[in-house]
Write an enzyme that holds these catalytic residues in place. Structure first.
Site, PDB file in Angstrom:
ATOM      1  N   TYR A  74       0.852  -1.188   0.000  1.00  0.00           N
ATOM      2  CA  TYR A  74       0.000   0.000   0.000  1.00  0.00           C
ATOM      3  C   TYR A  74       0.886   1.235   0.000  1.00  0.00           C
ATOM      4  O   TYR A  74       1.561   1.520   0.996  1.00  0.00           O
ATOM      5  CB  TYR A  74      -0.918  -0.035   1.224  1.00  0.00           C
ATOM      6  CG  TYR A  74      -1.876   1.126   1.395  1.00  0.00           C
ATOM      7  CD1 TYR A  74      -2.196   1.994   0.348  1.00  0.00           C
ATOM      8  CD2 TYR A  74      -2.490   1.344   2.625  1.00  0.00           C
ATOM      9  CE1 TYR A  74      -3.083   3.044   0.526  1.00  0.00           C
ATOM     10  CE2 TYR A  74      -3.388   2.389   2.814  1.00  0.00           C
ATOM     11  CZ  TYR A  74      -3.670   3.240   1.770  1.00  0.00           C
ATOM     12  OH  TYR A  74      -4.548   4.284   1.945  1.00  0.00           O
ATOM     13  N   LYS A  82      -1.848  -1.612  -3.763  1.00  0.00           N
ATOM     14  CA  LYS A  82      -2.826  -0.523  -3.783  1.00  0.00           C
ATOM     15  C   LYS A  82      -2.021   0.756  -3.945  1.00  0.00           C
ATOM     16  O   LYS A  82      -1.293   1.159  -3.039  1.00  0.00           O
ATOM     17  CB  LYS A  82      -3.635  -0.502  -2.479  1.00  0.00           C
ATOM     18  CG  LYS A  82      -4.616   0.672  -2.396  1.00  0.00           C
ATOM     19  CD  LYS A  82      -5.286   0.754  -1.037  1.00  0.00           C
ATOM     20  CE  LYS A  82      -6.171   1.996  -0.954  1.00  0.00           C
ATOM     21  NZ  LYS A  82      -6.798   2.159   0.386  1.00  0.00           N
TER      22      LYS A  82
END
Length: 299
Positions: free
Chosen positions: A140, A168
């Site tokens: 992330y 992400k």
């Protein structure tokens, strides 16, 4: 789901970064169950509890475990990619140990915040995290919150570790994200971390989105992502234009303040936050009300 280097699954489609409803400074588990049920009924592909949108740093260990249990109870067949990242390797591993027997199907691990590691430090950190679990890891990257950007080169280097299966990407740096899409091995997923970049990135080969807006309109987000997956440009563009005012409104203040304000207007939870975050301002609520009224015409 497909395999990535013989590990678990290929993440794609529309996921929701679940927020945490509060009432009188306590977690509102009834509201949480209702919100998760709404996600499941809309057909989201997977759920991401205990991430940024969940106000996780303000949750106790007991609350986090009970939230995860409630989400799993309400979404027994939906993959859960559980936020477990901290700015300490030991802290992140401790969270993984805590969650791996409580319904987690994988882990979302944020770039360590505050420390400002080097790219080599990031590589060694995520490598060490991955070595501590057989479950899949989703990287992330969100430099606006962490103060540290993970480069495309570091992401691609990490993408070759078998159980690091996706990223992400919320840097907002389209050039960087495109380099990851173009260089990633087969089976490694690139997921938009920004709702307003979902269509652009999926048209370029990204695999889906971890969405804030889908807390509010999961059905419309799923429809837009499905249209993008089947290359229905007209339908995807139509939905993107309808949803764009919501995307912008969701970031009028720090996430998840506006999203929780919108859900309060819909009667689905209170607007309560935990300090240091504060409830949505009247300006944000007025804008959200206008956006929600307009969305009703397309429901």
């Amino acid at each position: 789901m497909e395999t990535h280097n013989n590990i678990i699954f290929h993440l794609q489609g529309c996921a929701t970064a679940l927020l945490t409803p509060f009432r009188n400074d306590e977690v509102d588990y009834d509201a949480l169950r209702s919100l998760v049920g709404m996600q499941v009924n809309a057909g989201v592909d997977f759920l991401v509890p205990l991430g940024t949108t969940a106000e996780t740093p303000c949750l106790s260990e007991a609350e986090r475990l009970r939230i995860l249990s409630a989400v799993r109870e309400c979404a027994p067949s939906t993959p859960l990619i559980v936020g477990c990242g901290t700015n300490s390797l030991r802290g992140t591993i401790a969270n993984m140990r805590l969650y791996e027997n409580e319904g987690a199907d994988g882990f979302l691990v944020v770039v360590p915040f505050y420390n400002k590691p080097t790219q080599e430090g990031l590589y060694q950190y995520f490598s060490a995290v991955a070595s501590e679990t057989t479950l899949p890891i989703v990287l992330y990257n969100v430099p606006g919150r962490t103060g540290c950007n993970m480069s495309a080169e570091t992401t691609l280097r990490l993408s070759r570790i078998p159980n690091i299966v996706a990223i992400k990407e919320a840097s907002g740096n389209v050039e960087q994200i495109l380099r990851i899409i173009q260089g990633a091995p087969e089976g490694f997923s690139v997921l938009s971390g920004n709702d307003d970049q979902t269509a652009l990135l999926m048209r370029a080969g990204a695999h889906g989105v971890v969405s804030v807006a889908s807390n509010i309109v999961p059905g419309m987000m799923v429809s837009m992502v499905r249209a993008l997956q089947r290359s229905d440009r007209d339908e995807a563009t139509r939905l993107e234009r309808i949803l764009d005012p919501l995307f912008r409104a969701c970031f009028m203040e720090s996430n998840p303040i506006p999203a929780k304000g919108a859900l309060s207007l819909l009667g689905l939870c209170t607007p309560d936050m935990r300090l240091p975050l504060t409830p949505a301002t009247q300006r944000t609520l007025s804008t959200m009300q206008t956006v929600l009224n307009d969305l009703k015409t397309y429901a």
